[in-house]
Each structure stands twice: as structure tokens, then as C-alpha cells.
Motif scaffolding. Structure first.
Motif, PDB file in Angstrom:
ATOM      1  N   GLU A  24      18.098 124.943  -8.269  1.00  0.00           N
ATOM      2  CA  GLU A  24      19.316 124.662  -8.934  1.00  0.00           C
ATOM      3  C   GLU A  24      18.731 123.144  -8.009  1.00  0.00           C
ATOM      4  O   GLU A  24      18.333 122.772  -6.714  1.00  0.00           O
ATOM      5  CB  GLU A  24      21.100 124.969  -7.702  1.00  0.00           C
ATOM      6  N   THR A  62      23.196 122.889 -11.503  1.00  0.00           N
ATOM      7  CA  THR A  62      22.499 124.316 -11.707  1.00  0.00           C
ATOM      8  C   THR A  62      21.515 123.266 -12.401  1.00  0.00           C
ATOM      9  O   THR A  62      21.180 122.270 -12.241  1.00  0.00           O
ATOM     10  CB  THR A  62      23.515 124.483 -13.492  1.00  0.00           C
ATOM     11  N   THR A  70      28.227 122.741 -10.361  1.00  0.00           N
ATOM     12  CA  THR A  70      28.879 123.431  -9.667  1.00  0.00           C
ATOM     13  C   THR A  70      30.352 122.825  -8.933  1.00  0.00           C
ATOM     14  O   THR A  70      31.159 122.387  -8.804  1.00  0.00           O
ATOM     15  CB  THR A  70      28.010 124.132  -8.744  1.00  0.00           C
TER      16      THR A  70
END
Length: 143
Positions: free
Chosen positions: A22, A61, A67
Motif C-alpha cells: 500500500e 491501495t 482507502t
């Protein structure tokens, strides 16, 4: 789409253990006071230099999609500017933690704090040296 006043800080690491990294993106955000007013809101007699922005960390992500995780690592502590950011598996659980270094502050020593991938503060923090210019962070494994 974001509009950045300063270059964002970026780090990559696998925070959920799925084998895909991430992205942690540290940017500035205007701080709010207790009344919900943004510090730096233009008021009569206030100079532009009075504006204060603190760093926040957003988790994306591996494909760059946002997110819901946002970390206000040093909000309300007086630090200004974006925080520095690194990622690494500090506790050995196979998931990277997020390491945040405080931005500049004339009143406090540089501070480092550690967060889980979901934004939860781990309780781990440390002061770094005696400077008022902020602190850069990194992660490495040594044997």
C-alpha cells in the motif's frame, strides 16, 4: 484531485499482509480549533503567516485508489507542515507499521510516532534530537 502546497511525502509497505504494498501519502491539512473553525481562517488583522497546516497521512491501495484510512498523526500538538513517513514491519507480525516523523515546530522537539495499518496509534513514540526543523524517518532491517 489534491492541490498540494508542498511536495507530499510518500512511503510504500504491505500493511495488510496480502503481499501487495500500500502507499502512505503525507500531505498538509488545515488544523481546526475547538470551535471547528480552521486555524488560518482570514480574520481582520490576521496575516497570512498565521495560517497553520498540520500533516495527515492517507493510505492508498497499491493501485493508487484511496482507502478510508486517514491518520492525523500530530494534530493538536503544534507541529506544522507535512510529516515524514516510512513503512516497515516493526513488530514482526508480517504487516508493515506506519512510522510518522513530526513536521517543523518551534516549541517542541521532533517527535516520531508509530501506527498500525488501520491508523491505530500503537503507543510507540520517541523524541529525536534537539532541533526545531522536524524529523525525517526511515525503516531498515539490520543483522
Amino acid at each position: 484531485e489534491e492541490d498540494f502546497d508542498e511536495m507530499p511525502e510518500i512511503a510504500a509497505g504491505d500493511i495488510d499482509g496480502d503481499g501487495v504494498s500500500e502507499i502512505a501519502l503525507s500531505i498538509e491539512q488545515e488544523q481546526e480549533n475547538e470551535k471547528g473553525n480552521k486555524k488560518g481562517d482570514k480574520k481582520k488583522g490576521k496575516k497570512e503567516d498565521d495560517e497553520k497546516k498540520a500533516g495527515i497521512i492517507r493510505i492508498l491501495t497499491g493501485t493508487g485508489e484511496a482507502t478510508t484510512t486517514t491518520i492525523e498523526a500530530f494534530q493538536g500538538m503544534g507541529f506544522e507542515g507535512p510529516c515524514t513517513v516510512a513503512m516497515g514491519d516493526i513488530d514482526g507480525d508480517g504487516k508493515a507499521e506506519i512510522i510518522a516523523g513530526a513536521g517543523r515546530d518551534e516549541d517542541n522537539d521532533p517527535l516520531i510516532r508509530v501506527y498500525k495499518g488501520d491508523g491505530t496509534y500503537t503507543g510507540t513514540s520517541m523524541k529525536a534530537m534537539d532541533a526545531k526543523t522536524g524529523v525525517n524517518v526511515g525503516y531498515g532491517t539490520f543483522q
